[in-house]
Motif scaffolding. Sequence first.
Motif, short mmCIF file in Angstrom:
data_model
loop_
_atom_site.label_atom_id
_atom_site.label_comp_id
_atom_site.label_asym_id
_atom_site.label_seq_id
_atom_site.Cartn_x
_atom_site.Cartn_y
_atom_site.Cartn_z
N VAL A 142 0.96 -1.36 -0.13
CA VAL A 142 0.01 0.24 0.03
C VAL A 142 0.89 1.13 0.06
O VAL A 142 1.82 1.36 0.63
N VAL A 143 0.71 2.18 -0.82
CA VAL A 143 1.55 3.37 -1.16
C VAL A 143 0.64 4.48 -0.25
O VAL A 143 -0.41 4.90 -0.75
N LEU A 144 1.41 5.19 0.60
CA LEU A 144 0.49 6.17 1.51
C LEU A 144 1.36 7.37 1.02
O LEU A 144 2.71 7.63 1.15
N SER A 145 0.87 8.62 1.03
CA SER A 145 1.65 9.83 0.81
C SER A 145 0.77 10.85 1.79
O SER A 145 -0.15 10.73 2.55
N ARG A 146 1.59 11.93 1.81
CA ARG A 146 1.24 13.06 2.61
C ARG A 146 1.61 14.38 1.84
O ARG A 146 2.33 14.29 0.74
N ALA A 147 1.08 15.44 2.40
CA ALA A 147 1.10 16.80 1.32
C ALA A 147 1.90 17.89 2.29
O ALA A 147 1.87 17.67 3.42
N LEU A 148 2.46 18.97 1.64
CA LEU A 148 2.82 20.22 2.34
C LEU A 148 2.28 21.36 1.39
O LEU A 148 2.33 21.19 0.28
N ARG A 149 1.56 22.06 2.04
CA ARG A 149 0.89 23.57 1.88
C ARG A 149 1.86 24.42 1.83
O ARG A 149 2.38 24.93 3.13
N VAL A 150 2.43 25.13 0.86
CA VAL A 150 3.38 26.19 1.01
C VAL A 150 2.93 27.46 0.22
O VAL A 150 2.21 27.58 -0.68
N SER A 151 2.91 28.48 1.15
CA SER A 151 2.44 29.88 0.77
C SER A 151 3.41 30.80 0.78
O SER A 151 4.03 30.95 1.95
N GLY A 152 3.34 31.52 -0.43
CA GLY A 152 4.57 32.60 -0.51
C GLY A 152 3.85 34.13 -0.39
O GLY A 152 2.71 34.16 -0.70
N ASP A 153 4.48 34.99 0.02
CA ASP A 153 3.82 36.41 -0.17
C ASP A 153 3.76 37.01 -1.35
O ASP A 153 3.60 38.28 -1.62
N ARG A 154 4.26 36.34 -2.51
CA ARG A 154 4.23 36.92 -3.94
C ARG A 154 4.08 35.74 -4.91
O ARG A 154 4.21 34.52 -4.25
N PRO A 155 3.58 35.80 -5.84
CA PRO A 155 3.19 34.97 -6.99
C PRO A 155 4.34 33.94 -7.46
O PRO A 155 5.62 34.35 -7.36
N ILE A 156 4.36 32.74 -7.52
CA ILE A 156 5.23 31.81 -7.85
C ILE A 156 5.67 32.01 -9.54
O ILE A 156 4.67 32.02 -10.26
N ASP A 157 6.84 32.18 -9.82
CA ASP A 157 7.14 32.09 -11.42
C ASP A 157 7.26 30.86 -11.91
O ASP A 157 8.17 30.18 -11.47
N PRO A 158 6.25 30.50 -12.66
CA PRO A 158 6.38 28.79 -12.98
C PRO A 158 7.35 28.58 -13.90
O PRO A 158 7.95 27.44 -13.81
N ARG A 159 7.75 29.73 -14.81
CA ARG A 159 8.76 29.27 -15.73
C ARG A 159 10.09 29.26 -15.02
O ARG A 159 11.04 28.39 -15.28
N ALA A 160 10.48 30.15 -14.24
CA ALA A 160 11.61 29.92 -13.21
C ALA A 160 11.78 28.54 -12.60
O ALA A 160 12.85 27.92 -12.41
N LEU A 161 10.74 28.35 -11.88
CA LEU A 161 10.53 27.08 -11.11
C LEU A 161 10.74 25.89 -11.92
O LEU A 161 11.48 24.94 -11.51
N LEU A 162 10.06 25.93 -13.01
CA LEU A 162 10.23 24.74 -13.89
C LEU A 162 11.80 24.62 -14.76
O LEU A 162 12.24 23.47 -14.68
N CYS A 163 12.44 25.69 -14.67
CA CYS A 163 13.70 25.76 -15.29
C CYS A 163 14.59 25.15 -14.27
O CYS A 163 15.65 24.34 -14.47
N ARG A 164 14.44 25.39 -13.09
CA ARG A 164 15.08 24.96 -11.81
C ARG A 164 15.17 23.60 -11.60
O ARG A 164 15.84 22.63 -11.62
N LEU A 165 13.87 22.94 -11.90
CA LEU A 165 13.66 21.48 -11.86
C LEU A 165 14.12 20.75 -12.91
O LEU A 165 14.65 19.51 -12.75
N ALA A 166 14.40 21.31 -13.85
CA ALA A 166 14.90 20.78 -15.31
C ALA A 166 16.59 20.49 -15.21
O ALA A 166 17.25 20.10 -16.27
N GLU A 167 17.25 21.25 -14.03
CA GLU A 167 18.46 21.09 -13.94
C GLU A 167 18.91 19.71 -13.62
O GLU A 167 20.00 19.45 -13.90
N ASP A 168 18.10 18.81 -12.96
CA ASP A 168 18.45 17.57 -12.68
C ASP A 168 18.14 16.54 -14.15
O ASP A 168 17.04 16.34 -14.60
N PRO A 169 19.26 16.30 -14.58
CA PRO A 169 19.08 15.48 -15.93
C PRO A 169 18.65 14.01 -16.02
O PRO A 169 18.00 13.48 -16.98
N ALA A 170 18.49 13.61 -14.85
CA ALA A 170 17.92 12.21 -14.51
C ALA A 170 16.32 12.27 -14.47
O ALA A 170 15.86 11.14 -14.30
N ALA A 171 15.80 13.53 -14.31
CA ALA A 171 14.37 13.60 -14.23
C ALA A 171 13.81 14.35 -15.58
O ALA A 171 14.29 15.20 -16.25
#
Length: 402
Positions: A145-174
Motif C-alpha cells: 500500500v502506498v501512502l502519501s502526505r502533502a505540504l502546503r506552501v504559501s508565499g507572499d508573492r506569486p510563484i514564477d512557474p517558468r523559473a521554477l520549472l527551469c530549476r527543476l529541469a536542472e536534474d538531467p535524470a528527471a
Amino acid sequence: MTKALVMKTPEMTGEGSGAVAPDAALSSFVLVGADETVVANGCRPIPAVAGASLARRVSEALEDAVAVVGALPYERLQPAHLLRPTEWSRLPQRSTARAFGPPALLRSCPVPHWQVTAEPSLAAYRASVAEALRQMERRPELRKVVLSRALRVSGDRPIDPRALLCRLAEDPAATAFCVPLPSADGTGRLLLGATPELLVSRRGDQVISHPLAGSARRSSDPGRDRDAAERLAASTKDGREHREVVTAILDLLAPYCRELGTPEGTQLVSTASMWHLGTRIVGRLRDPASSSLELAALLHPTPAVCGTPRDAAAELIAEIEGHDRGFYAGAVGWCDTAGDGDWYVALRCAEISGGEARLHAGAGIVPGSDPVAEGDETAAKFAAMLRALGIDEAIAFEGAAA
C-alpha cells in the motif's frame, strides 16, 4: 544540426517558434526529458463526455488536432484532463531554451517569505503507516500500500512557474513537466514537477515502461552516498516492494504484447536527491492500434503509487490517507495522431496557483516497513521541489511542525 518538429493546426495565426512565450507560460504544456523536449501552446480542454471511453475521446480529439496532451488524475474514476494544442513542437534533445525561452526572459525575483503547513503532520503520517501495517496483517491479500502526505506552501508573492520549472529541469535524470489545470475561479493553476519514472512510451509497435520502487536518500558525501546505494540494492524489503510493481506491469501488458521482457534486469537509478530500484520493461505490441494514452490508462495507477492488489490498496488508501491527491501520482504526457507518445508518473510535483504550492510525496508500505523510516522517505522526496522553490528543508519541516 538537430531540427525541431513544429506543427500547427489550421486555427492558428502567426508564425510562432514552438517555444513558450513569456505571456503564454500559464497555458503551455511542457515536457523536458532526457532526449526530447515537447512544448504544446494554445492548449484547449477537450470536454469530458458522460459515458464516453477514453479511447473514443482521444480518437475524436485527434481528428482535427496534431496531438493530445494532458494529465490523468490519481483516481481512476475521475475524468482525464486532456488538452488539444494549437501549436505542437518536439525537439529530439533536452532543451530548456526551447521550453522556457532565453535565460534573460526568466525574471529574477526577491525570495518570497514562505509559510509551510504539513497535511498531515509527520506524526500523523507515521500513525497512518502503522494502521496500514495492522490492516495488512489482518488482510494477507494486501501485499503493498502506498501512502502519501502533502505540504502546503504559501508565499507572499506569486510563484514564477517558468523559473521554477527551469530549476527543476536542472536534474538531467528527471523529466520536468508543466500541465495547465482547470480552475473553478479562472485563475492559472499548474501541475509542475520533475519525475524520474516513465509509465509507458510507445513508438510504432515498441512499448517501454521503466517503473521505480524502493528508494533511499542520496548524500553529498561520496562514501555515505555509495553506502546508501549498496544498502538499497541489498534490501529485501525494497526488493520485494519493487517486484510487486514490475510483476503488475508485466501482467497488464502481456495480453497486448507478442514480445515482453526485462532485458537489463533490476538496476540502481539515481536522481539528484534519491536512489531508486528500476527495471526497464520492453515489449512489442500485437496490435499497433493501441495508443500510448490507452496503454497509460491501462497501467495507471501502478503499485509504485497505489499498491497490490490495486483495488484493495486503493480502498485502504481512501480510508486512511485523509487528503485528495488530485493529479499527484497520476500521469502526464502526450499522444500524437499515430498513437505514439510518452506518459510519466506524476511524482516530485506540486500544484501551483498564485503564491501557493501543494507538494506531495509517498512511500510504499509492505510487511516489515518501519513507520519512522517511511516518514523519512517522504521527507527526502520533498527535497527536489523544496530546493527548486528555494526553501530550506530543515526550516520547512520545522515551520510545518512535521
